[in-house]
Design a protein around this motif. Structure first.
Motif, mmCIF file in Angstrom:
data_model
loop_
_atom_site.group_PDB
_atom_site.id
_atom_site.type_symbol
_atom_site.label_atom_id
_atom_site.label_comp_id
_atom_site.label_asym_id
_atom_site.label_seq_id
_atom_site.Cartn_x
_atom_site.Cartn_y
_atom_site.Cartn_z
ATOM 1 N N LEU A 170 0.834 -1.202 0.000
ATOM 2 C CA LEU A 170 0.000 0.000 0.000
ATOM 3 C C LEU A 170 0.870 1.254 0.000
ATOM 4 O O LEU A 170 0.619 2.196 -0.762
ATOM 5 C CB LEU A 170 -0.942 0.002 1.210
ATOM 6 C CG LEU A 170 -1.822 1.236 1.382
ATOM 7 C CD1 LEU A 170 -2.735 1.427 0.182
ATOM 8 C CD2 LEU A 170 -2.628 1.130 2.666
ATOM 9 N N MET A 171 1.915 1.273 0.827
ATOM 10 C CA MET A 171 2.813 2.433 0.861
ATOM 11 C C MET A 171 3.508 2.625 -0.493
ATOM 12 O O MET A 171 3.629 3.750 -0.974
ATOM 13 C CB MET A 171 3.837 2.289 1.983
ATOM 14 C CG MET A 171 3.227 2.481 3.364
ATOM 15 S SD MET A 171 4.444 2.526 4.684
ATOM 16 C CE MET A 171 4.865 0.795 4.801
ATOM 17 N N LEU A 172 3.949 1.530 -1.102
ATOM 18 C CA LEU A 172 4.589 1.636 -2.419
ATOM 19 C C LEU A 172 3.608 2.124 -3.476
ATOM 20 O O LEU A 172 3.958 2.936 -4.336
ATOM 21 C CB LEU A 172 5.163 0.281 -2.838
ATOM 22 C CG LEU A 172 6.471 -0.128 -2.187
ATOM 23 C CD1 LEU A 172 6.841 -1.557 -2.589
ATOM 24 C CD2 LEU A 172 7.594 0.825 -2.570
ATOM 25 N N LEU A 173 2.380 1.650 -3.406
ATOM 26 C CA LEU A 173 1.373 2.058 -4.383
ATOM 27 C C LEU A 173 1.065 3.549 -4.245
ATOM 28 O O LEU A 173 0.956 4.264 -5.243
ATOM 29 C CB LEU A 173 0.101 1.221 -4.219
ATOM 30 C CG LEU A 173 -0.900 1.254 -5.355
ATOM 31 C CD1 LEU A 173 -0.274 0.763 -6.648
ATOM 32 C CD2 LEU A 173 -2.111 0.411 -5.016
ATOM 33 N N VAL A 174 0.964 4.023 -3.017
ATOM 34 C CA VAL A 174 0.737 5.457 -2.781
ATOM 35 C C VAL A 174 1.944 6.256 -3.279
ATOM 36 O O VAL A 174 1.793 7.274 -3.960
ATOM 37 C CB VAL A 174 0.446 5.739 -1.291
ATOM 38 C CG1 VAL A 174 0.482 7.229 -0.993
ATOM 39 C CG2 VAL A 174 -0.908 5.140 -0.900
ATOM 40 N N ALA A 175 3.149 5.781 -2.966
ATOM 41 C CA ALA A 175 4.360 6.468 -3.431
ATOM 42 C C ALA A 175 4.405 6.494 -4.953
ATOM 43 O O ALA A 175 4.741 7.523 -5.558
ATOM 44 C CB ALA A 175 5.605 5.785 -2.872
ATOM 45 N N ARG A 176 4.068 5.393 -5.588
ATOM 46 C CA ARG A 176 4.101 5.318 -7.051
ATOM 47 C C ARG A 176 3.123 6.301 -7.670
ATOM 48 O O ARG A 176 3.392 6.875 -8.724
ATOM 49 C CB ARG A 176 3.787 3.887 -7.518
ATOM 50 C CG ARG A 176 3.712 3.725 -9.029
ATOM 51 C CD ARG A 176 5.050 4.056 -9.679
ATOM 52 N NE ARG A 176 5.024 3.929 -11.108
ATOM 53 C CZ ARG A 176 4.904 4.951 -11.958
ATOM 54 N NH1 ARG A 176 4.756 6.177 -11.492
ATOM 55 N NH2 ARG A 176 4.925 4.764 -13.254
ATOM 56 N N SER A 177 1.997 6.511 -7.021
ATOM 57 C CA SER A 177 1.002 7.429 -7.583
ATOM 58 C C SER A 177 1.504 8.872 -7.577
ATOM 59 O O SER A 177 0.976 9.709 -8.304
ATOM 60 C CB SER A 177 -0.324 7.313 -6.832
ATOM 61 O OG SER A 177 -0.194 7.845 -5.535
ATOM 62 N N THR A 178 2.540 9.164 -6.791
ATOM 63 C CA THR A 178 3.091 10.517 -6.756
ATOM 64 C C THR A 178 4.323 10.665 -7.645
ATOM 65 O O THR A 178 4.787 11.774 -7.865
ATOM 66 C CB THR A 178 3.484 10.909 -5.320
ATOM 67 O OG1 THR A 178 4.563 10.070 -4.881
ATOM 68 C CG2 THR A 178 2.308 10.793 -4.373
ATOM 69 N N MET A 179 4.854 9.548 -8.161
ATOM 70 C CA MET A 179 6.069 9.593 -8.980
ATOM 71 C C MET A 179 5.720 9.909 -10.427
ATOM 72 O O MET A 179 4.733 9.432 -10.954
ATOM 73 C CB MET A 179 6.789 8.241 -8.952
ATOM 74 C CG MET A 179 7.348 7.858 -7.641
ATOM 75 S SD MET A 179 8.075 6.198 -7.811
ATOM 76 C CE MET A 179 8.490 5.862 -6.123
ATOM 77 N N ARG A 180 6.585 10.699 -11.044
ATOM 78 C CA ARG A 180 6.461 10.975 -12.469
ATOM 79 C C ARG A 180 7.785 10.597 -13.111
ATOM 80 O O ARG A 180 8.837 11.082 -12.714
ATOM 81 C CB ARG A 180 6.181 12.463 -12.726
ATOM 82 C CG ARG A 180 4.861 12.922 -12.156
ATOM 83 C CD ARG A 180 3.707 12.360 -12.992
ATOM 84 N NE ARG A 180 2.443 12.757 -12.417
ATOM 85 C CZ ARG A 180 1.576 11.910 -11.890
ATOM 86 N NH1 ARG A 180 1.831 10.636 -11.859
ATOM 87 N NH2 ARG A 180 0.448 12.324 -11.395
ATOM 88 N N PHE A 181 7.701 9.721 -14.093
ATOM 89 C CA PHE A 181 8.897 9.306 -14.807
ATOM 90 C C PHE A 181 8.795 9.813 -16.232
ATOM 91 O O PHE A 181 7.716 9.782 -16.826
ATOM 92 C CB PHE A 181 9.021 7.776 -14.837
ATOM 93 C CG PHE A 181 9.222 7.162 -13.487
ATOM 94 C CD1 PHE A 181 10.347 7.449 -12.731
ATOM 95 C CD2 PHE A 181 8.293 6.285 -12.969
ATOM 96 C CE1 PHE A 181 10.545 6.866 -11.496
ATOM 97 C CE2 PHE A 181 8.471 5.694 -11.730
ATOM 98 C CZ PHE A 181 9.611 5.991 -10.992
#
Length: 178
Positions: free
Chosen positions: A57-68
């Motif tokens: 869940l923490m990784l999924l939330v973090a991923r939603s804020t990442m822009r590549f």
């Protein structure tokens, strides 16, 4: 140089996310599913499953804020983006139904708190049935994802697995050719 760091962050995220997801599926299908709720080890394994779910869940939330930055061919990028978004959506649904089941069955108190008894059968909870269905769907999606990567490697021969395995070389070579 920024592209290399971004690509490495993406590759590391993908690897950690994949390992955690596969570990949780293995724990769920091969340890928790066949284990009786009266087995004392089930509480411990369920605790590991819940901690793993929280990490995902923490990784999924973090991923939603990442822009590549976009990389690769436009068609490949489009299909990869759609595929990853579908996987992330199913993971989100899997997490939501897992959390709902945990709350309804009062698992945090049983597993991490004062103790108590696990439900005799988790299938009495509709959220658990949905959790199982999403886990099975995710398994199929992951297998499809692996098949797609193998198609890229052995049929299309576009070096996708080399990009994943050695992001520095691939990013540097694509930067030189572009």
């Amino acid at each position: 140089m920024r592209d290399i760091r971004s690509h490495n962050a993406r590759a590391i995220f993908h690897s950690v996310f994949a390992v955690l997801i596969i570990a949780m599926l293995v724990i769920g299908f091969f340890y928790l599913r066949p284990m009786s709720s009266t087995d004392p080890a089930k509480v411990t394994i369920l605790g590991l499953h819940m901690i793993g779910g929280a990490a995902i869940l923490m990784l999924l939330v973090a991923r939603s804020t990442m822009r590549f930055p976009a990389t690769g061919l436009p068609a490949r990028r489009r299909f990869a983006t759609i595929g990853h978004r579908v996987i992330y959506a199913v993971v989100a649904l899997l997490l939501a139904t897992g959390i709902a089941t945990a709350v309804i069955a009062r698992l945090p108190g049983i597993v991490f708190g004062s103790g108590g008894h696990l439900p005799q059968r988790f299938t009495i909870y509709p959220t658990f049935i949905a959790h199982t269905i999403f886990a099975e769907l995710l398994t199929v999606l992951i297998l499809g994802h692996i098949v797609a990567a193998l198609v890229h490697q052995f049929i299309l021969k576009d070096g996708l697995l080399a990009l994943i395995a050695n992001p520095f070389r691939s990013s540097e070579s694509s930067a030189r050719s572009g």
